[in-house]
Motif scaffolding. Structure first.
Motif, short mmCIF file in Angstrom:
data_model
loop_
_atom_site.label_atom_id
_atom_site.label_comp_id
_atom_site.label_asym_id
_atom_site.label_seq_id
_atom_site.Cartn_x
_atom_site.Cartn_y
_atom_site.Cartn_z
N SER A 1 -4.09 -4.22 -1.96
CA SER A 1 -4.91 -3.01 -1.91
C SER A 1 -5.85 -2.96 -0.69
CB SER A 1 -5.72 -2.86 -3.21
OG SER A 1 -6.47 -4.01 -3.48
N GLY A 2 -5.77 -3.99 0.16
CA GLY A 2 -6.57 -3.96 1.39
C GLY A 2 -7.95 -4.57 1.25
N LYS A 3 -8.06 -5.57 0.40
CA LYS A 3 -9.38 -6.18 0.15
C LYS A 3 -9.92 -6.95 1.35
CE LYS A 3 -8.08 -8.24 -3.79
NZ LYS A 3 -6.78 -7.62 -4.12
N THR A 4 -9.02 -7.57 2.13
CA THR A 4 -9.50 -8.39 3.25
C THR A 4 -10.34 -7.56 4.21
OG1 THR A 4 -7.35 -9.48 3.06
CG2 THR A 4 -8.75 -10.16 4.90
N ALA A 5 -9.83 -6.40 4.61
CA ALA A 5 -10.60 -5.54 5.52
C ALA A 5 -11.85 -5.02 4.83
CB ALA A 5 -9.73 -4.37 5.99
N PHE B 1 0.51 4.93 0.32
CA PHE B 1 -0.52 5.87 0.71
C PHE B 1 -0.44 7.20 -0.02
CE2 PHE B 1 -0.71 2.74 3.98
CZ PHE B 1 -2.05 2.68 4.29
N PHE C 1 -4.65 1.22 11.38
CA PHE C 1 -5.14 1.65 10.07
C PHE C 1 -5.60 3.09 10.24
CE2 PHE C 1 -6.75 -2.74 8.35
CZ PHE C 1 -5.47 -3.25 8.44
N VAL C 2 -4.86 4.04 9.62
CA VAL C 2 -5.18 5.45 9.82
C VAL C 2 -6.30 5.90 8.89
CG1 VAL C 2 -4.26 7.79 9.77
CG2 VAL C 2 -2.87 5.91 10.69
N PHE D 1 -12.25 6.52 8.14
CA PHE D 1 -12.91 5.45 8.88
C PHE D 1 -13.98 6.04 9.81
CE2 PHE D 1 -9.09 2.68 8.03
CZ PHE D 1 -9.78 1.65 7.41
N GLU E 1 -6.12 -12.06 9.83
CA GLU E 1 -6.63 -10.68 9.76
C GLU E 1 -8.02 -10.58 10.39
OE1 GLU E 1 -5.68 -7.75 6.89
OE2 GLU E 1 -4.01 -8.14 8.23
N GLN F 1 -11.33 0.09 0.09
CA GLN F 1 -12.11 0.13 1.35
C GLN F 1 -13.06 1.32 1.38
OE1 GLN F 1 -8.94 0.11 4.25
NE2 GLN F 1 -8.40 -2.02 3.80
N THR G 1 -3.51 -7.03 -5.81
CA THR G 1 -2.99 -7.55 -4.56
C THR G 1 -2.38 -6.42 -3.74
OG1 THR G 1 -2.52 -9.63 -5.65
CG2 THR G 1 -1.38 -9.25 -3.58
N PRO H 1 -8.81 4.63 5.26
CA PRO H 1 -9.16 3.50 4.40
C PRO H 1 -8.45 3.56 3.05
CG PRO H 1 -11.01 5.06 4.53
CD PRO H 1 -9.95 5.55 5.48
N THR H 2 -8.11 2.42 2.51
CA THR H 2 -7.52 2.36 1.16
C THR H 2 -8.64 2.62 0.14
OG1 THR H 2 -7.97 0.02 0.82
CG2 THR H 2 -5.93 0.56 2.00
N ILE I 1 0.82 -1.21 0.00
CA ILE I 1 0.00 0.00 0.00
C ILE I 1 0.86 1.26 0.00
CG2 ILE I 1 -1.80 1.28 1.21
CD1 ILE I 1 -2.86 -1.30 2.27
P1 ADP Z 1 -5.23 -7.66 -0.68
O1 ADP Z 1 -6.13 -8.74 -0.16
O2 ADP Z 1 -5.94 -6.64 -1.49
O3 ADP Z 1 -4.03 -8.24 -1.38
P2 ADP Z 1 -4.70 -7.24 2.11
O4 ADP Z 1 -6.08 -7.18 2.59
O5 ADP Z 1 -3.96 -8.53 2.32
O6 ADP Z 1 -4.63 -6.87 0.56
O7 ADP Z 1 -3.89 -6.02 2.75
C1 ADP Z 1 -2.51 -5.84 2.54
C2 ADP Z 1 -1.85 -5.29 3.79
O8 ADP Z 1 -2.28 -3.97 4.04
C3 ADP Z 1 -2.17 -6.09 5.04
O9 ADP Z 1 -0.99 -6.22 5.79
C4 ADP Z 1 -3.18 -5.22 5.77
O10 ADP Z 1 -3.14 -5.40 7.17
C5 ADP Z 1 -2.75 -3.82 5.38
N1 ADP Z 1 -3.86 -2.84 5.36
C6 ADP Z 1 -5.13 -3.04 4.91
N2 ADP Z 1 -5.87 -1.94 5.02
C7 ADP Z 1 -5.08 -0.98 5.57
C8 ADP Z 1 -5.29 0.38 5.93
N3 ADP Z 1 -6.47 1.00 5.75
N4 ADP Z 1 -4.24 1.06 6.47
C9 ADP Z 1 -3.06 0.44 6.64
N5 ADP Z 1 -2.78 -0.84 6.31
C10 ADP Z 1 -3.78 -1.55 5.78
#
Ligand code: ADP
Ligand code: MG
Length: 252
Positions: free
Chosen positions: A73-77, A5, A45-46, A27, A127, A52, A71, A48-49, A3
């Motif tokens: 980009s923060g999809k899991t959250a 930022f 997490f300061v 957020f 996560e 997100q 990959t 959102p990506t 990421i």
């Molecule tokens: P993807 O599934 O899109 O490949 P991930 O969800 O695995 O990406 O996230 C990649 C990394 O970024 C992880 O280590 C996650 O904890 C971190 N991350 C996700 N969202 C944020 C955020 N808003 N701020 C900082 N770090 C983040």
């Protein structure tokens, strides 16, 4: 990890669909349970990506989503927070596991997150456990290539969210150790990789079981790094009145 930022605002974002909920820039601007806000802070997490910012409000509004983003980009959250929030808001009186029938307990999760590999599933588990900390929402994992015993004992304690690979989940369904009758949220992560690995028949079989009690009751989200025809077909088969979101330049 991936990421950057500083480059956030240069990333092209494409959103289409009917009545798309507006994105959130912070957020704080997202209406999440207090425990989830605390977990966001705990994760440091300061902000959102891009994925997100768009995906979380769309999913919290109950909409189906097809999201393409690379990959890192923060999809899991992006899918975990709305799922955990939804599970918290719609807590059922009904238990997450059924009565024991002899030695056999059936678990009725509310959310299913499908992922292609053991490694990815355990990453999502790690996560999502951080995101669900102190919420009372239990997450369990089920992937293949490892003896099933430990996963069975973990499932027996009940689970609101199950993270699984398609093959191992079908095994658990055949053994009646998991039922998909109470699934409200379905997330397919790395859908393109799952199709590349030949999981399409298994995925279709799983979704069919979900549709048996009441079709259309679930909220479905599909995440993919690319958007080839096979994914477009899955999207039109599994999603309804969905929002289409692309972040960054996406290959087909
Ligand atoms: P993807 O599934 O899109 O490949 P991930 O969800 O695995 O990406 O996230 C990649 C990394 O970024 C992880 O280590 C996650 O904890 C971190 N991350 C996700 N969202 C944020 C955020 N808003 N701020 C900082 N770090 C983040
Ligand atoms: Mg991922």
């Amino acid at each position: 990890e991936g990421i950057n930022f500083d480059a956030y605002d240069d990333i092209p974002v494409e959103v289409s669909g009917l009545d798309v909920p507006p994105p959130a820039t912070t957020f704080e601007g997202i209406d999440l349970e207090e425990a989830l806000n605390q977990n966001i802070q705990r994760c440091r997490f300061v902000k959102p990506t891009p994925v997100q910012r768009h995906a979380i409000p769309i999913l919290l509004a109950g909409r189906d989503l097809m999201a393409c983003a690379q990959t890192g980009s923060g999809k899991t959250a992006a899918f975990c927070f709305p799922i955990i929030s939804g599970v918290m808001r719609n807590r059922r009186q009904l238990p997450t596991k059924g009565p024991s029938d002899g030695d056999l307990t059936t678990t009725f999760p509310r959310a299913l997150i499908l992922s292609p590999t053991r490694e990815l599933s355990s990453q999502i588990l790690g996560e999502s456990k951080k995101f669900a900390y102190h919420t009372g929402v239990r997450v369990v994992v089920a992937y293949g290539g490892t003896p099933i015993g430990h996963q069975l004992r973990d499932l027996e304690k009940g689970a609101e969210i199950i993270v699984a690979t398609p093959g191992r989940l079908l095994d658990l369904l055949e053994r009646a150790r998991v039922s998909l009758k109470e699934i409200k949220y379905l997330a397919l992560d790395e859908a393109d990789r799952m199709l590349d690995m030949g999981f399409e028949p298994q995925i279709r079989k799983i979704v069919q079981q979900m549709d048996m009690p009441q079709p259309g009751l679930r909220q479905t989200m599909l995440f993919s790094a690319t958007f080839p025809q096979e994914i477009q077909r899955l999207a039109s088969d599994f999603l309804s009145n969905y929002v289409f979101l692309t972040v960054g330049r996406i290959g087909s």
